[in-house]
Design a protein around this motif. Structure first.
Motif, PDB file in Angstrom:
ATOM      1  N   HIS A  47      -6.711  -5.616   1.872  1.00  0.00           N
ATOM      2  CA  HIS A  47      -7.207  -6.883   1.323  1.00  0.00           C
ATOM      3  C   HIS A  47      -6.692  -7.194  -0.076  1.00  0.00           C
ATOM      4  CE1 HIS A  47      -9.815  -7.411   4.749  1.00  0.00           C
ATOM      5  NE2 HIS A  47     -10.200  -6.165   4.621  1.00  0.00           N
ATOM      6  N   THR A  48      -5.698  -6.454  -0.532  1.00  0.00           N
ATOM      7  CA  THR A  48      -5.117  -6.756  -1.834  1.00  0.00           C
ATOM      8  C   THR A  48      -3.935  -7.677  -1.621  1.00  0.00           C
ATOM      9  OG1 THR A  48      -5.777  -4.599  -2.708  1.00  0.00           O
ATOM     10  CG2 THR A  48      -4.048  -5.764  -3.893  1.00  0.00           C
ATOM     11  N   SER A  49      -3.910  -8.735  -2.406  1.00  0.00           N
ATOM     12  CA  SER A  49      -2.765  -9.656  -2.296  1.00  0.00           C
ATOM     13  C   SER A  49      -1.542  -8.944  -2.844  1.00  0.00           C
ATOM     14  CB  SER A  49      -3.034 -10.944  -3.064  1.00  0.00           C
ATOM     15  OG  SER A  49      -3.301 -10.672  -4.406  1.00  0.00           O
ATOM     16  N   ARG A  50      -0.434  -9.183  -2.211  1.00  0.00           N
ATOM     17  CA  ARG A  50       0.793  -8.493  -2.595  1.00  0.00           C
ATOM     18  C   ARG A  50       1.661  -9.397  -3.431  1.00  0.00           C
ATOM     19  NH1 ARG A  50      -1.170  -6.351   1.734  1.00  0.00           N
ATOM     20  NH2 ARG A  50      -0.896  -4.192   2.285  1.00  0.00           N
ATOM     21  N   ARG A  68      -8.624  -1.663  -0.273  1.00  0.00           N
ATOM     22  CA  ARG A  68      -7.572  -1.962  -1.247  1.00  0.00           C
ATOM     23  C   ARG A  68      -6.251  -2.248  -0.546  1.00  0.00           C
ATOM     24  NH1 ARG A  68      -5.909   2.212  -6.081  1.00  0.00           N
ATOM     25  NH2 ARG A  68      -4.013   1.170  -6.720  1.00  0.00           N
ATOM     26  N   TYR A  69      -5.910  -1.437   0.434  1.00  0.00           N
ATOM     27  CA  TYR A  69      -4.642  -1.600   1.147  1.00  0.00           C
ATOM     28  C   TYR A  69      -4.610  -2.874   1.975  1.00  0.00           C
ATOM     29  CZ  TYR A  69      -0.768  -0.710   4.323  1.00  0.00           C
ATOM     30  OH  TYR A  69       0.379  -0.817   5.042  1.00  0.00           O
TER      31      TYR A  69
END
Length: 165
Positions: free
Chosen positions: A162-165, A159-160
């Motif tokens: 590979h999550t787009s910000r 999650r940290y």
């Protein structure tokens, strides 16, 4: 923006309304809960039979205490993992699905934490009864670490990173 420029823009996420997203997330959540529910129901059912076995009376006071804690954890875990179903049924049609999904997700995560505790206590009890070796607590800690890694560590890392910000 020109058609060519629009074609080169990479879209992220889904084009869905809040309600559509809640519907999708609800479906995914229920599928996940089914897996966890099955595991906890089998474990809890097994735990409920232990007290009726003749060997139960031979358990030490410490092992009986561990058993009672494990049974209570199993009951609480069952409640947390069945909670999303009851929540959905009681709020269905009230137009609160996005909030219901958030609460159901919280109950599911709580249920996973409680399932971890229930499984760890079950393992502790079984290994204490099966062997007198002093390595039992270390083995249980190792298994708990493995569960933490599989159930929380890898998902949170993913999650940290590979999550787009």
């Amino acid at each position: 923006m020109t058609d060519a420029a629009e074609g080169s823009v990479r879209r992220r996420g889904r084009n869905e309304t809040e309600e559509e997203r809640a519907d999708r997330m609800w479906t995914e959540l229920i599928q996940e809960v089914r897996v966890a529910q099955m595991g906890v129901q089998i474990l809890f059912g097994f735990l409920l039979t232990v007290v009726f076995q003749p060997k139960y009376d031979d358990l030490s006071d410490a092992d009986q205490t561990i058993y009672l804690i494990t049974v209570v954890l199993g009951a609480v875990t069952t409640g947390a993992l069945i909670g999303p179903v009851a929540l959905h049924r009681l709020v269905s049609g009230r137009r609160v699905k996005p909030r219901a999904v958030r609460w159901a997700s919280r109950l599911t995560v709580l249920g996973l934490v409680l399932l971890l505790a229930t499984t760890a206590c079950s393992l502790l009890l079984i290994l204490r009864v099966a062997t007198d070796d002093g390595f039992v607590p270390y083995l249980v800690v190792g298994v708990v670490f493995w569960y933490l890694l599989c159930w929380f560590g890898i998902p949170l890392w993913t999650r940290y990173h590979h999550t787009s910000r």
